[in-house]
Design an enzyme around this catalytic site. Structure first.
Site: not given
Ligand SMILES: Cc1ncc(COP(=O)(O)O)c(C=O)c1O
Length: 357
Positions: A82-83
């Protein structure tokens, strides 16, 4: 001590590409200020303008400036599934016509929600995305870069330069803020474990502001390590700009008290803080970084660590796309389903008819 112009001049020594919508606005928060007994404003670096924005877009002006100057034609990057870093990298690549390869972690969130939030946006933005086990991450990125080189490309690994060049950008954010405010704030509060706070500290020190910088990190890392890293990044960024400024570890204030169990696992206080700012000011935070940092800010005010009446600016570093990857935690914590059930029971809401009814 430098003036804002002198700090800008020093930044001007480095290559830069235009990616962000700057200056980002500063929003006063009258409702929450009243509730907390402080004077609160939010510096909206979530509104940097590139594919949902965030702090990386400001940093990437210098990082991609360096990449292009070095002749890069493909970018390799990545962090968690989920960067926000990866998503903004994919967007910057799209804008600059570079191919983006993301080697991200195959982590619990990927297992839990799959292609959602930032991970979904990576695909929409045209990046090639691989998820690999955490322990193979650095090797996988290097190997990919080697393969790309063997194919005749000139890859650039964003992770290698992001912290220091990003700190240059965040010294610039302090210069920007100084021009936006009549007086420097007593406190600057932000979510950060490295480059962003390093830059903010450097900016504050370079301009000689009487401002205390408080960072809340998103993961469990020993205090001494974080302080040393932040000080080293700030000092290196200063040297890149030709400034003889050294930041010492003792000057760094960064807390892990609001991380909870671990990186990427929400805390009840984080979800409460997100609802609090959303419901008083209409501003959304994220559940991994800014929400936890904001829960720290609220707690520092309630415990008097930040005294009543203080002028506080929270630097909003973005990250909101992750909200959608944490939908189940929000729904459960906030009892949202029960609110719907209750409204139906009281006859305020009609149940949604099933298809074919
Ligand atoms: C929303 C958000 N806030 C804060 C940070 C922390 O930034 P830094 O690595 O510069 O400390 C990140 C980094 O990924 C982020 O995505």
């Amino acid at each position: 001590m430098l003036t804002v112009e002198q700090l800008r001049e020093a930044m001007g020594r480095l290559p830069r590409v235009e990616l962000a919508v700057l200056p980002t606005p500063v929003h006063e928060c009258p409702n929450l200020s009243r509730e907390l007994g402080i004077s609160l404003a939010v510096k909206r670096d979530d509104l940097t303008g590139l594919a949902f924005g965030g702090n990386k877009t400001r940093k990437f002006e210098f990082v991609f400036g360096d990449a292009l100057q070095k002749g890069a034609d493909v970018i390799v990057a990545g962090f968690g599934s989920q960067s926000n870093f990866a998503r903004q990298a994919a967007a910057a690549c799209a804008r600059l016509g570079l191919k983006c390869y993301l080697v991200n972690r195959y982590d619990d969130r990927a297992r839990k929600v799959g292609i959602q939030g930032n991970y979904l946006l990576d695909f929409i933005l045209g990046a090639r995305v691989w998820l690999v086990p955490p322990e193979q991450l650095a090797d996988a990125r290097r190997k990919l870069a080697e393969e790309l080189r063997a194919l005749g490309h000139r890859p650039y690994i964003l992770n290698d330069t992001e912290a220091v060049l990003g700190a240059v950008a965040y010294a610039g954010c302090v210069a920007e803020l100084t021009e936006q405010l009549a007086e420097p704030p007593q406190y600057l509060v932000l979510a950060s474990g490295s480059g962003t706070q390093a830059g903010v500290l450097l900016g504050v020190k370079a301009l000689g502001l009487p401002t205390r910088v408080i960072g809340f990190r998103p993961s469990r890392v020993p205090d001494a390590t974080v302080k040393e890293q932040i000080a080293a990044i700030a000092t290196e960024a200063a040297a890149l700009m030709g400034l003889k400024i050294r930041v010492q570890p003792e000057e760094v204030e960064n807390s892990e008290d609001y991380v909870g169990e671990a990186y990427g696992i929400v805390t009840p206080a984080c979800l409460d803080a997100i609802e609090l700012l959303a419901r008083t000011e209409g501003i959304l935070l994220d559940p991994v970084y800014s929400g936890k940092a904001f829960s720290g800010l609220v707690d520092y005010v309630r415990r008097g660590i930040i005294p009543t009446g203080s002028r506080v600016v929270f630097i909003h570093t973005g990250g909101q796309p992750a909200i959608f990857a944490y939908a189940s935690e929000f729904i459960e914590h906030g009892g949202y389903r029960m609110q719907v059930v209750e409204d139906i029971r009281r006859g305020i809401l009609s149940p949604v008819p099933a298809p074919g009814d």
